[in-house]
Scaffold this motif. Structure first.
Motif, mmCIF file in Angstrom:
data_model
loop_
_atom_site.group_PDB
_atom_site.id
_atom_site.type_symbol
_atom_site.label_atom_id
_atom_site.label_comp_id
_atom_site.label_asym_id
_atom_site.label_seq_id
_atom_site.Cartn_x
_atom_site.Cartn_y
_atom_site.Cartn_z
ATOM 1 N N ARG A 185 -18.974 -7.228 0.562
ATOM 2 C CA ARG A 185 -19.785 -8.433 0.767
ATOM 3 C C ARG A 185 -19.659 -8.834 2.225
ATOM 4 N NH1 ARG A 185 -16.795 -11.673 -3.640
ATOM 5 N NH2 ARG A 185 -15.435 -9.869 -3.423
ATOM 6 N N ARG A 189 -10.839 -7.216 0.898
ATOM 7 C CA ARG A 189 -12.199 -7.763 0.884
ATOM 8 C C ARG A 189 -12.258 -9.152 1.488
ATOM 9 N NH1 ARG A 189 -12.967 -6.257 -4.945
ATOM 10 N NH2 ARG A 189 -12.556 -4.064 -4.572
ATOM 11 N N ILE A 222 -16.835 0.421 -3.823
ATOM 12 C CA ILE A 222 -16.225 -0.794 -3.271
ATOM 13 C C ILE A 222 -17.307 -1.860 -3.127
ATOM 14 C CG2 ILE A 222 -15.002 -1.793 -1.302
ATOM 15 C CD1 ILE A 222 -13.885 0.977 -0.726
ATOM 16 N N ASP A 223 -16.975 -3.013 -3.626
ATOM 17 C CA ASP A 223 -17.929 -4.113 -3.582
ATOM 18 C C ASP A 223 -17.835 -4.768 -2.203
ATOM 19 O OD1 ASP A 223 -19.356 -6.449 -3.992
ATOM 20 O OD2 ASP A 223 -17.681 -7.421 -5.043
ATOM 21 N N LEU A 225 -0.425 -2.600 5.599
ATOM 22 C CA LEU A 225 -1.109 -1.307 5.673
ATOM 23 C C LEU A 225 -0.747 -0.581 6.963
ATOM 24 C CD1 LEU A 225 -4.572 -2.321 4.209
ATOM 25 C CD2 LEU A 225 -2.862 -0.849 3.155
ATOM 26 N N GLU A 242 -3.026 -5.108 0.403
ATOM 27 C CA GLU A 242 -2.020 -4.130 -0.011
ATOM 28 C C GLU A 242 -2.602 -2.725 -0.019
ATOM 29 O OE1 GLU A 242 1.156 -5.023 -1.130
ATOM 30 O OE2 GLU A 242 0.911 -7.198 -1.088
ATOM 31 N N THR A 243 -3.904 -2.620 -0.263
ATOM 32 C CA THR A 243 -4.595 -1.333 -0.156
ATOM 33 C C THR A 243 -5.888 -1.612 0.597
ATOM 34 O OG1 THR A 243 -5.973 -1.542 -2.118
ATOM 35 C CG2 THR A 243 -3.754 -0.677 -2.463
ATOM 36 N N PHE A 244 -6.609 -0.516 0.909
ATOM 37 C CA PHE A 244 -7.806 -0.697 1.710
ATOM 38 C C PHE A 244 -8.981 -1.289 0.933
ATOM 39 C CE2 PHE A 244 -5.568 2.127 4.582
ATOM 40 C CZ PHE A 244 -5.811 1.484 5.780
ATOM 41 N N ASP A 245 -8.839 -1.380 -0.384
ATOM 42 C CA ASP A 245 -9.989 -1.863 -1.144
ATOM 43 C C ASP A 245 -9.620 -2.940 -2.157
ATOM 44 O OD1 ASP A 245 -8.547 -0.247 -2.769
ATOM 45 O OD2 ASP A 245 -10.243 0.799 -3.651
ATOM 46 N N MET A 276 4.837 4.098 -1.072
ATOM 47 C CA MET A 276 3.828 4.387 -0.049
ATOM 48 C C MET A 276 2.678 5.197 -0.639
ATOM 49 S SD MET A 276 3.556 3.546 3.087
ATOM 50 C CE MET A 276 2.151 3.796 4.128
ATOM 51 N N LEU A 286 -0.388 3.955 -2.504
ATOM 52 C CA LEU A 286 -1.411 3.358 -1.660
ATOM 53 C C LEU A 286 -2.687 4.187 -1.702
ATOM 54 C CD1 LEU A 286 -0.401 1.674 1.447
ATOM 55 C CD2 LEU A 286 -2.341 3.155 1.771
ATOM 56 N N THR A 318 9.382 0.848 3.697
ATOM 57 C CA THR A 318 8.305 1.012 2.731
ATOM 58 C C THR A 318 7.783 -0.346 2.298
ATOM 59 O OG1 THR A 318 9.790 0.900 0.888
ATOM 60 C CG2 THR A 318 9.426 3.082 1.810
ATOM 61 N N ILE A 319 6.671 -0.315 1.603
ATOM 62 C CA ILE A 319 6.093 -1.571 1.122
ATOM 63 C C ILE A 319 7.074 -2.260 0.175
ATOM 64 C CG2 ILE A 319 4.257 -2.477 -0.361
ATOM 65 C CD1 ILE A 319 2.346 -0.771 1.165
ATOM 66 N N THR A 351 -4.329 4.448 -5.495
ATOM 67 C CA THR A 351 -5.128 3.336 -6.000
ATOM 68 C C THR A 351 -6.461 3.155 -5.259
ATOM 69 O OG1 THR A 351 -3.937 1.880 -4.540
ATOM 70 C CG2 THR A 351 -3.156 1.986 -6.822
ATOM 71 N N MET A 352 -6.702 3.981 -4.256
ATOM 72 C CA MET A 352 -7.976 3.862 -3.532
ATOM 73 C C MET A 352 -9.133 4.237 -4.449
ATOM 74 S SD MET A 352 -7.763 3.365 -0.048
ATOM 75 C CE MET A 352 -8.838 4.494 0.809
ATOM 76 N N THR A 353 -10.197 3.478 -4.395
ATOM 77 C CA THR A 353 -11.389 3.817 -5.170
ATOM 78 C C THR A 353 -12.376 4.528 -4.259
ATOM 79 O OG1 THR A 353 -11.741 1.496 -4.884
ATOM 80 C CG2 THR A 353 -11.544 2.267 -7.125
#
Ligand code: SF4
Lengths: 364, 143
Positions: free
Chosen positions: B17, A254, B14-15, A262, A246-249, B1, B4, A354-355, B7-9
Motif C-alpha cells: 500500500r 508494511r 505482498i500487499d 533486519l 522482523e521480516t521483509f514482508d 536467523m 527470516l 541473532t534476532i 517466512t518470506m512470501t
C-alpha cells in the motif's frame, strides 16, 4: 571557462544575472551541506574562485564512482562546477588514449606542480603490482609520482579511502588505500560504494571555495559524514519506540517500521544518504525498505552479514525529540560509538548476534 | 536467523500500500515551531531566518504535508534565471517558500525564508548597473 578567469567572471560572460548567481550560491550551500547563512561568504568565495587543474587516477575499481558522478542528471550546479575545473586526465572520460593520454597527464603534472588536485578511485595492489597497471606503470608507482606534486588528494569511494571490496578477505591482490601509502599530503576521504554524487561535487566545491574541508577521524568531510544514517533516518521514531520490522514482508515492514533487526547498519554508518538521498533526492535504501549496508565505513564487506542485526546498544535510547539537526545528533553519536565498540569486540570474538539475542536483550 | 527467509512470501502476494501507515518522523511540528520562533524574532529584532529543507530528514509525503500546512498567501513570483525559481508567500505573512529548479526543472534547493522580502526578489545593484548602461546606450542611439 578560460584558465585565468574567475568563476564570477565566467558566469557574467554567460549572461547570468546577479540573481542567478545568488540562486547558484544558495543551491551550492545546500549541496555543500552548509547553513544558508553562509550564502554571502560562498558568493564571495565563488566569485573569486579560479579553475584548478584536476588529475583523476583510477586503480582497482569498478567505475561505479565515475558512474555515480556522471550519471547524476546534469543539474546546473554540478555542470557549472565541472565547468570550473580543468579535468586534465581521467582515463574513462578523456578523448585521448595511449601515449597521448599519458603525455597529457605528465604535462599537466609538470605545469601545475604543487597546485593540482589529485582524485583517486580504486585501491592499490601491493602484493603483486601486476594485478593492475596503466600503460605498463604499476598503480603504486603512478600514485606516488602523481601525489608528489599534488596540493591535496581526494580519495573517492570506499576502495580508495579504505581498501573497499578489493581488500575484502582474503584480499588476493594485497589491496591498500591511498592513505595507507601516502602520509605527507592532505587526503580527503569520500567513501561510499559509490559515494553520493553531490557529495563528490560538494567536496570539490568546498576545495574550490574555502580550501580543505573539516575532516573526521577517518579523513571524511564532516559536512557530509558528520551524522550517522541513524541520526537522520526518518524511521528513527520507530526505533525509539521499539517498533521493528522482523521480516521483509511483515506488518512492521508494511508500516515502515525500523529495519534494525533486519541488519540495518545505519547506527554505525556515517554518510548523507538519509537527507541528501539518491536519484535527485528521490529516496535512499532505507526508504525503499532495505537496511543500510554501511558501505561508507571501513571493512563494510567483512563486517558480518548484511542481514544480521548489529549488537544492541544497551544504553538509554528512548528519545523522541528528533528534530535531528540538534537534539538527535548527540544521542545518536553516542549510541553509534557504543555500537561500534560492540561490533568490533563481537567481531574479535567471532560472536554472532541473532534476532533471538536481540529479543532477549529487549525483554531484559 | 534462517527463519527470516523461510517466512518470506512471494513478492506478488505482498500487499503493498503506497504511503500506508504512519511514516511520521515527527519533524514537521518542530519545524513549524522553529518558524513561529523565527517570526517572533523577525518582529522583535528584524532578524531573518532561512531554513534549508533539504537538511532536515523528512519521510515520504512529509515535505508535501509541510507545504500544505504552510498554505498559500497573497504573493507568488517566478524568477527565470538558470531555470525557474518560485518564490511564494505562505498563508503566514513573513513566511516564504523559495524553491529553485534547474534548467531540467529538477529541484536544486528548497528553503523556508522568514523575512519581509526574500533577498532574491530585490533588484541587485550589479544588475541595475548593467541595465543602466544598456539604457544609456539605447538613449545615445535614439538621439
Ligand atoms: S536502525 Fe536503520 S532503519 Fe532503524 S532508525 Fe536506524 S537507520 Fe533507520
Amino acid at each position: 571557462m578560460k584558465k585565468d578567469q574567475t568563476l564570477g567572471e565566467a558566469l557574467r560572460l554567460k549572461g547570468i544575472s546577479r540573481r542567478g548567481f545568488l540562486k547558484f550560491c544558495a543551491a551550492t550551500a545546500s549541496m555543500m551541506a552548509l547553513p544558508p547563512a553562509m550564502v554571502p561568504a560562498i558568493a564571495e568565495a565563488l566569485e573569486k574562485a579560479r579553475k584548478p587543474s584536476v588529475i583523476w587516477l583510477s586503480f582497482q575499481e569498478c567505475t561505479g564512482c565515475t558512474e555515480s558522478l556522471t550519471r547524476s542528471s546534469t543539474s546546473t550546479v554540478e555542470e557549472l562546477i565541472f565547468d570550473t575545473i580543468s579535468l586534465d586526465y581521467h582515463h574513462t572520460l578523456q578523448a585521448a588514449s595511449g601515449t597521448g593520454a599519458e603525455d597529457a597527464r605528465e604535462a599537466s603534472m609538470k605545469e601545475n606542480r604543487g597546485k593540482y588536485v589529485l582524485i583517486v578511485d580504486g585501491s592499490i595492489p601491493i602484493s603483486n603490482p601486476g594485478y593492475s597497471t596503466i600503460a605498463g606503470i604499476s598503480n603504486e608507482d603512478m600514485l606516488m609520482e602523481a601525489a608528489e606534486g599534488a596540493a591535496a588528494i581526494v580519495a573517492i569511494g570506499s576502495c580508495a579511502a579504505f581498501g573497499g571490496i578489493p581488500q575484502a578477505r582474503p584480499n588476493p591482490t594485497g589491496a591498500v588505500s591511498v592513505s595507507d601509502l601516502i602520509k605527507d599530503k592532505p587526503i580527503v576521504n569520500v567513501p561510499g560504494c559509490p559515494p553520493i554524487p553531490v557529495v563528490i561535487t560538494g567536496v570539490l566545491t568546498h576545495f574550490l571555495t574555502f580550501g580543505l574541508p573539516e575532516l573526521d577521524h577517518l579523513g571524511r568531510p564532516l559536512a557530509f559524514y558528520g551524522n550517522s544514517i541513524h541520526d537522520r533516518c526518518y524511521r528513527r521514531p520507530f526505533y525509539d519506540k521499539g517498533l521493528f520490522a522482523e521480516t521483509f514482508d511483515d506488518e512492521g515492514a508494511r508500516k515502515g517500521w525500523c529495519l534494525y533487526k533486519l541488519g540495518c547498519k545505519g547506527p554505525t554508518t556515517y554518510n548523507a544518504c538519509a537527507t541528501t538521498k539518491w536519484n535527485d533526492g528521490t529516496s535512499f535504501p532505507i526508504e525503499a525498505g532495505h537496511p543500510c549496508l554501511g558501505c561508507s565505513e571501513p571493512d563494510f564487506w567483512d563486517a558480518g552479514s548484511f542481514y544480521q542485526a548489529l549488537s544492541t546498544p544497551t544504553g538509554d535510547i528512548t528519545r523522541n525529540t528528533l528534530y535531528a539537526a540538534g537534539a538527535g545528533v548527540a544521542a545518536g553519536a553516542a549510541i553509534a560509538a557504543v555500537n561500534r565498540k560492540h561490533r568490533s569486540s563481537a567481531e574479535k570474538r567471532h560472536e554472532k548476534v541473532t534476532i533471538d539475542d536481540l529479543e532477549k536483550e529487549s525483554k531484559s | 536467523m534462517s527463519d527470516l527467509y523461510v517466512t518470506m512470501t512471494r513478492p506478488d502476494s505482498i500487499d503493498i500500500r503506497v504511503g500506508a501507515g504512519p511514516r511520521d518522523t515527527g519533524n514537521v511540528a518542530p519545524l513549524l515551531n522553529e518558524v513561529r520562533h523565527a517570526l517572533v524574532q523577525l518582529l522583535d529584532t528584524g532578524k531573518e531566518t532561512i531554513i534549508d529543507l533539504r537538511s532536515i530528514p523528512l519521510g515520504p509525503g512529509e515535505s508535501e504535508r509541510l507545504e500544505e500546512t504552510l498554505g498559500e498567501g497573497e504573493i507568488e513570483a517566478v524568477l527565470h534565471s538558470l531555470g525557474r525559481s518560485t518564490i511564494r508567500e505562505t498563508a503566514y505573512p513573513g513566511v516564504w517558500l523559495v524553491t529553485h529548479y534547474n534548467e531540467e526543472d529538477e529541484i536544486m534547493g528548497k528553503f523556508v525564508e522568514v523575512t519581509h522580502i526574500p533577498q532574491i526578489l530585490k533588484s541587485q545593484n550589479e544588475d541595475i548597473n548593467e541595465g543602466l548602461q544598456r539604457l544609456g546606450s539605447t538613449l545615445e542611439q535614439t538621439h
